[in-house]
Design a protein around this motif. Structure first.
Motif, mmCIF file in Angstrom:
data_model
loop_
_atom_site.group_PDB
_atom_site.id
_atom_site.type_symbol
_atom_site.label_atom_id
_atom_site.label_comp_id
_atom_site.label_asym_id
_atom_site.label_seq_id
_atom_site.Cartn_x
_atom_site.Cartn_y
_atom_site.Cartn_z
ATOM 1 N N VAL A 163 46.695 -37.952 48.081
ATOM 2 C CA VAL A 163 45.368 -37.587 47.572
ATOM 3 C C VAL A 163 44.343 -38.687 47.877
ATOM 4 O O VAL A 163 43.214 -38.395 48.296
ATOM 5 N N TRP A 164 44.738 -39.936 47.684
ATOM 6 C CA TRP A 164 43.835 -41.032 48.060
ATOM 7 C C TRP A 164 43.467 -40.944 49.547
ATOM 8 O O TRP A 164 42.303 -41.162 49.926
ATOM 9 N N PHE A 165 44.454 -40.626 50.384
ATOM 10 C CA PHE A 165 44.171 -40.553 51.822
ATOM 11 C C PHE A 165 43.206 -39.418 52.148
ATOM 12 O O PHE A 165 42.310 -39.573 52.982
ATOM 13 N N LEU A 166 43.372 -38.267 51.495
ATOM 14 C CA LEU A 166 42.436 -37.158 51.715
ATOM 15 C C LEU A 166 41.019 -37.552 51.297
ATOM 16 O O LEU A 166 40.042 -37.229 51.985
ATOM 17 N N LEU A 167 40.903 -38.238 50.175
ATOM 18 C CA LEU A 167 39.587 -38.637 49.682
ATOM 19 C C LEU A 167 38.949 -39.694 50.579
ATOM 20 O O LEU A 167 37.772 -39.577 50.961
ATOM 21 N N LEU A 168 39.720 -40.726 50.913
ATOM 22 C CA LEU A 168 39.183 -41.804 51.749
ATOM 23 C C LEU A 168 39.059 -41.373 53.204
ATOM 24 O O LEU A 168 38.056 -41.667 53.871
ATOM 25 N N GLY A 169 40.080 -40.683 53.705
ATOM 26 C CA GLY A 169 40.049 -40.231 55.092
ATOM 27 C C GLY A 169 39.005 -39.159 55.335
ATOM 28 O O GLY A 169 38.526 -38.991 56.464
ATOM 29 N N VAL A 212 29.106 -34.444 50.282
ATOM 30 C CA VAL A 212 30.331 -33.843 49.748
ATOM 31 C C VAL A 212 31.469 -34.844 49.751
ATOM 32 O O VAL A 212 32.184 -35.002 48.749
ATOM 33 N N SER A 213 31.665 -35.538 50.879
ATOM 34 C CA SER A 213 32.804 -36.452 50.984
ATOM 35 C C SER A 213 32.684 -37.613 50.006
ATOM 36 O O SER A 213 33.663 -37.984 49.343
ATOM 37 N N LEU A 214 31.503 -38.196 49.884
ATOM 38 C CA LEU A 214 31.323 -39.331 48.979
ATOM 39 C C LEU A 214 31.391 -38.898 47.520
ATOM 40 O O LEU A 214 31.956 -39.613 46.669
ATOM 41 N N SER A 215 30.847 -37.730 47.210
ATOM 42 C CA SER A 215 30.914 -37.223 45.834
ATOM 43 C C SER A 215 32.358 -36.937 45.438
ATOM 44 O O SER A 215 32.778 -37.237 44.310
ATOM 45 N N CYS A 216 33.124 -36.352 46.360
ATOM 46 C CA CYS A 216 34.533 -36.080 46.075
ATOM 47 C C CYS A 216 35.311 -37.377 45.878
ATOM 48 O O CYS A 216 36.190 -37.458 45.014
ATOM 49 N N LEU A 217 34.994 -38.395 46.679
ATOM 50 C CA LEU A 217 35.682 -39.677 46.532
ATOM 51 C C LEU A 217 35.412 -40.279 45.157
ATOM 52 O O LEU A 217 36.325 -40.752 44.476
ATOM 53 N N ILE A 218 34.154 -40.233 44.714
ATOM 54 C CA ILE A 218 33.814 -40.796 43.418
ATOM 55 C C ILE A 218 34.483 -39.999 42.293
ATOM 56 O O ILE A 218 35.105 -40.569 41.383
#
Length: 227
Positions: A163-169, A212-218
């Motif tokens: 999950v961390w990889f999906l968020l960061l990647g 979207v990507s940054l919001s999902c990461l946060i």
């Protein structure tokens, strides 16, 4: 095996360690070029899933050794369905990561692992090239092996790392696309196709992918770290 029974989260230091490990896979270019295949699976799977949901016909998915991919759909060349299908690629990995973080935040490790396996199996049916089949089979086999042959602690650590990889990647590809477009490359990227369809500048679509990507990461990090 009870898919819906909650499991205890690993110690906070392990959650942080899995995030650091995922970051170490995402940042160095040489490692990223190999690991990016997993993001490409999510990217093309996102196109395919949303195409089906929008009523389009999914013809084929291809994954290439240079980590690029192609999803072929049939349907109206314009309209909401094709716009949603194109917009789903760069947002798929972050949104999957956010969904995974929500499941882990609720302790549903087993449900996450088997849901990911089911999605990979469904995608495999539509992959039409040898490299793509190999990539999806190996990825799915890894999830199955971890689910069947390891204990709850290892499963939890693996799930958090994924999950961390999906968020960061999921954060890196929009920046890569932005860099390519700045050099005059990728004229038929998802952002450019969306621009031609909607008459909204490609830069706005790139900003949407970044948002979207940054919001999902946060949001995902908040769930994973139980903040």
């Amino acid at each position: 095996m009870d898919l819906f029974s909650p499991q205890d989260a690993p110690a906070t230091w392990l959650v942080v360690a899995t995030g650091v490990a995922a970051l170490a896979v995402t940042v160095p270019r040489r490692v990223w070029l190999l690991a990016r295949n997993a993001i490409t699976i999510a990217h093309e799977g996102g196109h395919g899933l949303v195409a089906l949901a929008a009523g389009r016909r999914l013809e084929a998915i291809r994954l290439h050794s240079d980590t690029s991919g192609l999803t072929v759909t049939r349907g109206r060349p314009t309209g909401l369905g094709v716009v949603l299908t194109l917009a789903a690629g760069y947002t798929a990995a972050p949104l999957l990561g956010l969904g995974g973080a929500a499941l882990l935040g609720a302790g549903r490790v087993t449900l996450l692992l088997w849901s990911a396996t089911a999605l990979l199996l469904a995608m495999l049916v539509m992959v039409r090239n040898a490299y793509g089949i190999l990539t999806v089979v190996l990825t799915g086999a890894l999830f199955v092996l971890v689910s069947w042959l390891t204990g709850p602690e290892v499963q939890a650590v693996f799930a958090y790392a994924v999950v961390w990889f999906l968020l960061l990647g999921g954060v890196r590809p929009p920046f890569e696309l932005q860099s390519k477009r700045r050099r005059g490359g990728a004229p038929d990227s998802d952002a450019d196709q969306l621009s031609r369809l909607t008459h909204v500048p490609a830069g706005v679509w790139l900003a949407f992918f970044h948002t979207v990507s940054l919001s999902c990461l946060i949001g995902g990090a908040t769930w994973l770290l139980a903040l």
